[in-house]
Enzyme design. Structure first.
Site, PDB file in Angstrom:
ATOM      1  N   LEU A 241       0.835  -1.194   0.000  1.00 35.56           N
ATOM      2  CA  LEU A 241       0.000   0.000   0.000  1.00 35.56           C
ATOM      3  C   LEU A 241       0.872   1.248   0.000  1.00 35.56           C
ATOM      4  CD1 LEU A 241      -2.749   1.388   0.150  1.00 35.56           C
ATOM      5  CD2 LEU A 241      -2.612   1.217   2.645  1.00 35.56           C
ATOM      6  N   TYR A 242       1.983   1.216   0.722  1.00 36.18           N
ATOM      7  CA  TYR A 242       2.911   2.347   0.715  1.00 36.18           C
ATOM      8  C   TYR A 242       3.331   2.672  -0.710  1.00 36.18           C
ATOM      9  CZ  TYR A 242       7.356   4.838   1.074  1.00 36.18           C
ATOM     10  OH  TYR A 242       8.382   5.745   0.897  1.00 36.18           O
ATOM     11  N   ALA A 243       3.755   1.643  -1.463  1.00 40.91           N
ATOM     12  CA  ALA A 243       4.169   1.849  -2.850  1.00 40.91           C
ATOM     13  C   ALA A 243       3.021   2.390  -3.691  1.00 40.91           C
ATOM     14  CB  ALA A 243       4.679   0.536  -3.432  1.00 40.91           C
ATOM     15  N   THR A 245       0.535   4.278  -2.717  1.00 38.30           N
ATOM     16  CA  THR A 245       0.287   5.694  -2.435  1.00 38.30           C
ATOM     17  C   THR A 245       1.355   6.575  -3.064  1.00 38.30           C
ATOM     18  OG1 THR A 245       1.456   5.611  -0.288  1.00 38.30           O
ATOM     19  CG2 THR A 245      -0.919   5.183  -0.279  1.00 38.30           C
TER      20      THR A 245
END
Length: 431
Positions: A241-243, A245
């Site tokens: 999810l970090y990637a 965003t």
């Protein structure tokens, strides 16, 4: 200002970069491999940024927006003084995430060369806030004021731009970490998407509009197996999810550049390490646990495959950040209206020399003079990827970017700082 010697491991102070080429090379980022699935995915991400249930947002995110600890004549004076340019042709830079690892080093480097610098940070507790406060004190000694506030606070940002005609924004504020996204996904939407959009809204309405350099991530390459990673490679398969965003941020940047004429440069950082670093990074907590005699996890991929990272020392990242600022062209809009085409870039900042994590541990053992207790484990399916490797030819072409610190040298400086900071036993252990 008290000058610190190299033994103090204070942030480096590179001078302004000079372009050795004519005319300026303009790199336009263009999305690749458009598909219905990709459009559906990004539609979901953008909708999530505006409709994510407020009841699920983190406590600290809500708290940062409700607390107003700024304002008044004395406060305004500090803001203006910190942002005042001290040299001819200098910049006035708003640095978001200024109490963070990269933010601290970049802010001090800018201040030392005479630029005006104003910091902004919400001092959240993703990791030990006392480390962020110590970085704040380091910057105060250089004459940098960090405003405590959230990038989603519209009133605060509007006030800062009212007080200071910023020429540039170095946007480093973000919710970091791949694995934490599985515990608190809303914090990533709040900071990395909603916060970025809010900042761009303020910037597009500013007059003059500032040029913006912001932190993307090497994580956007996700499941891509082509190495080294190039800015032209596909980035539509995020592994966390970090990637996702951060990739959403790149698409958002394209939109604001296209509609409003904002000058935007995204920097894809590759595994940054060094003094004053983040305690959630492997090199940091490996050092802590080796000294404490605790076992450390060594991940391996399928079929005993090697896990490697393109470790990039903080001074080299600072050079890249300043190089991007120095070559950022002016935004072309005014008061939210585009007047002409504006610069749009996405650049890798890495070291170009991937090192196996097992070698990282061996170097730390030699520097700490302690043998590590290894726990070999399978690489979990939590967003981590097997390897990263940066192609930096575009950054080299743009402003002569050339990393110069190998892992052995960089870790030696980090360990020296770590022992100095935590070795006395008077400070709270990281994490």
């Amino acid at each position: 200002m008290n000058q610190m010697d190299d033994d103090d491991n204070s942030p480096s102070t590179p001078g302004k970069f000079k372009m050795d080429k004519t005319p300026y090379f303009l790199h336009k980022f263009r999305p690749h491999y458009i598909s219905f699935a990709k459009l559906t995915f990004w539609s979901f991400v953008f909708l999530a940024s505006s409709s994510y249930p407020s009841s699920l947002s983190s406590d600290r995110s809500r708290r940062s927006l409700k607390t107003r600890s700024w304002g008044g004549l004395a406060w305004e004076k500090r803001v203006r003084s910190s942002a005042r340019i001290r040299t001819r042709n200098g910049f006035s830079v708003l640095v978001t995430g200024a109490a963070g690892f990269v933010g601290t080093h970049v802010s001090v480097a800018l201040k030392r060369r005479g630029d005006g610098v104003l910091g902004l940070d919400n001092f959240n507790d993703y990791y030990d806030p006392s480390l962020k406060r110590a970085r704040q004190l380091l910057q105060e000694r250089s004459g940098i004021y960090i405003v405590e506030g959230d990038i989603n606070d519209v009133a605060l940002l509007e006030k800062l731009f009212e007080l200071v005609p910023f020429t540039h924004v170095m946007h480093l504020a973000a919710q970091a970490g791949v694995r934490y996204a599985m515990q608190n996904p809303s914090s990533y939407i709040h900071s990395n998407i909603a916060g970025f959009v809010n900042l761009l809204e303020i910037c597009k309405n500013a007059n003059p509009q500032p040029a913006i350099v912001w932190a993307s991530s090497s994580s956007v390459y996700g499941l891509n197996t082509k190495v080294p990673f190039s800015e032209k490679d596909r980035t539509d398969q995020p592994a966390s999810l970090y990637a996702a965003t951060k990739k959403a941020g790149e698409e958002i940047a394209h939109t604001y550049n296209h509609i409003y004429g904002l000058s935007l440069t995204g920097l894809r950082f590759f595994t940054v390490y060094g003094p004053w670093g983040r305690p959630d990074m492997a090199y940091f907590f490996f050092t802590r646990d080796i000294l404490k005699g605790k076992p450390i996890p060594i991940f391996e991929a399928a079929n005993h495959g090697t896990v490697a990272r393109d470790f990039t020392y903080i001074d080299d990242i600072v050079k890249g950040c300043l190089g991007a600022l120095d070559t950022a062209e002016k935004s072309t809009g005014s008061g939210g209206k585009k007047r002409g085409p504006a610069q749009l870039r996405v650049l890798n900042l890495g070291n170009t020399s991937p090192v196996p994590v097992s070698e990282l541990v061996r170097i730390l053992e030699r520097l700490l003079k302690v043998e590590a207790k290894r726990m070999v484990m399978k690489l979990p399916r939590n967003g981590d990827v097997q390897f990263t490797h940066a192609n930096i030819s575009l950054a080299r072409r743009e402003f002569g970017y050339k990393p110069s610190t190998d892992l052995q040298t960089g870790l030696k400086k980090f360990v020296r700082w770590y022992i100095s900071y935590y070795g006395s036993g008077k400070r709270k252990d990281p994490l």
